[in-house]
Design an enzyme around this catalytic site. Structure first.
Site, PDB file in Angstrom:
ATOM      1  N   LYS A 230      -5.726  18.326 -28.951  1.00 23.63           N
ATOM      2  CA  LYS A 230      -4.979  17.987 -30.316  1.00 23.63           C
ATOM      3  C   LYS A 230      -4.811  16.881 -31.240  1.00 23.63           C
ATOM      4  O   LYS A 230      -4.231  15.625 -30.929  1.00 23.63           O
ATOM      5  CB  LYS A 230      -4.593  19.287 -31.288  1.00 23.63           C
ATOM      6  CG  LYS A 230      -6.009  20.285 -31.194  1.00 23.63           C
ATOM      7  CD  LYS A 230      -5.427  21.713 -32.052  1.00 23.63           C
ATOM      8  CE  LYS A 230      -6.226  22.588 -31.574  1.00 23.63           C
ATOM      9  NZ  LYS A 230      -5.559  24.452 -32.822  1.00 23.63           N
ATOM     10  N   ARG A 264      -4.625  28.105 -24.913  1.00 17.28           N
ATOM     11  CA  ARG A 264      -5.864  28.058 -24.881  1.00 17.28           C
ATOM     12  C   ARG A 264      -6.042  26.108 -24.781  1.00 17.28           C
ATOM     13  O   ARG A 264      -5.343  25.763 -25.407  1.00 17.28           O
ATOM     14  CB  ARG A 264      -6.117  28.835 -26.539  1.00 17.28           C
ATOM     15  CG  ARG A 264      -8.001  27.735 -26.584  1.00 17.28           C
ATOM     16  CD  ARG A 264      -8.309  28.556 -28.653  1.00 17.28           C
ATOM     17  NE  ARG A 264      -9.427  28.652 -28.744  1.00 17.28           N
ATOM     18  CZ  ARG A 264      -9.804  27.275 -29.258  1.00 17.28           C
ATOM     19  NH1 ARG A 264      -9.383  26.013 -28.791  1.00 17.28           N
ATOM     20  NH2 ARG A 264     -11.054  27.331 -29.301  1.00 17.28           N
TER      21      ARG A 264
END
Length: 284
Positions: A230, A264
């Site tokens: 991210k 995740r």
């Protein structure tokens, strides 16, 4: 049902207890054309099948299937389009991997219902905490499946304009306390908390949130951390999503050490190895 006593570190998956004594890895299967990490996009049946095999062979215990990109400023798509994207992956999982734990990443209650009832999905992963579809909590209660409750302000399109917290951690903790109260009142007992890294949070706020992970232990619920490739990593390191596996693994390691029960990730092998090394350090 498994007769062993249910604990906060377990989930009822289709009538059996799935224990979280060791951190689990959730592999990401994106069936969108516009997810922020280009290499994660899988749309053809062959590519989907190959990605599922890769996720499972590398050691993930959960496959998370998403058909709606939640990157900042992502284009909206209809429920019909989202479901059309999901069907090939859900069908492949049901046909070829029937024992795999499947999580469907959607904020739409009807899609959650179809994925569970028609395709055997076992977990619903909702980025909006029930805010983008007011029928979601009722649907989860009726489906009797574990629910991933994430913190976000606004929608994926507006979330990065909503980072003006008076006290971010206080707001997030109040958010979870209130949502948990509502869900429990409706009869939902298997709830996983996701602090929502990258959703309505600045780079500095994301790292503040990471440092505060131990605070979520007060809820006595499984904790999911999703930071894979991210912007909180690649913007800090001045590189790209393609180049930040090392940063991702560093943060995943920190998360495991500070209370994460589920990671995740796009890169399953690296996450599994981090968990194995930490387990060896802790337990010999």
């Amino acid at each position: 049902m498994n007769e062993m006593k249910k604990t906060a570190k377990s989930l009822n998956i289709k009538g059996y207890l799935h224990f979280l004594d060791k951190p689990q890895v959730m592999g990401i299967l994106n069936v969108t054309p516009d997810s922020f990490y280009g290499l994660s996009r899988k749309q053809s049946e062959t590519a989907i099948h190959q990605r599922i095999t890769e996720i499972l062979d590398e050691g993930a215990s959960i496959v998370d299937v998403g058909g709606y990109s939640s990157r900042p400023d992502a284009a909206d798509v209809s429920g019909a389009e989202e479901m059309q994207r999901l069907i090939p992956a859900l069908s492949c999982l049901k046909t070829h991997y029937p024992d795999t734990i499947v999580s469907v990443d959607t904020f739409r209650a009807e899609i959650a219902r179809q994925a569970v009832e028609e395709y055997g999905a076992a977990i619903v992963n909702d980025i909006s905490g029930g805010e983008m579809d007011r029928q979601m909590f009722e649907t989860i209660a009726a489906l009797h499946v574990p629910y991933i409750l994430m913190h976000m302000r606004g929608t994926p399109k507006t979330m990065q304009q909503q980072t003006d917290y008076a006290d971010m951690m206080e707001e997030i903790m109040r958010y979870f306390a209130e949502k948990l109260r509502i869900l429990q009142w409706k009869g939902v007992s298997d709830i996983i908390l996701d602090p929502g890294f990258g959703f309505s949070k600045t780079l500095d706020q994301n790292y503040e949130l990471m440092r505060a992970l131990p605070e979520f232990a007060i809820f006595e619920r499984p904790l999911l951390v999703g930071i894979s490739r991210k912007s909180m990593i690649y913007n800090l390191l001045n590189n790209t999503p393609d180049e930040c596996l090392n940063g991702t693994t560093t943060l995943n390691t920190f998360a495991i050490l500070h209370g994460a029960d589920i990671l995740r990730v796009h890169d399953v092998k690296a996450a599994v190895e981090a968990i194995k090394i930490i387990d060896k350090l802790k337990n010999g």
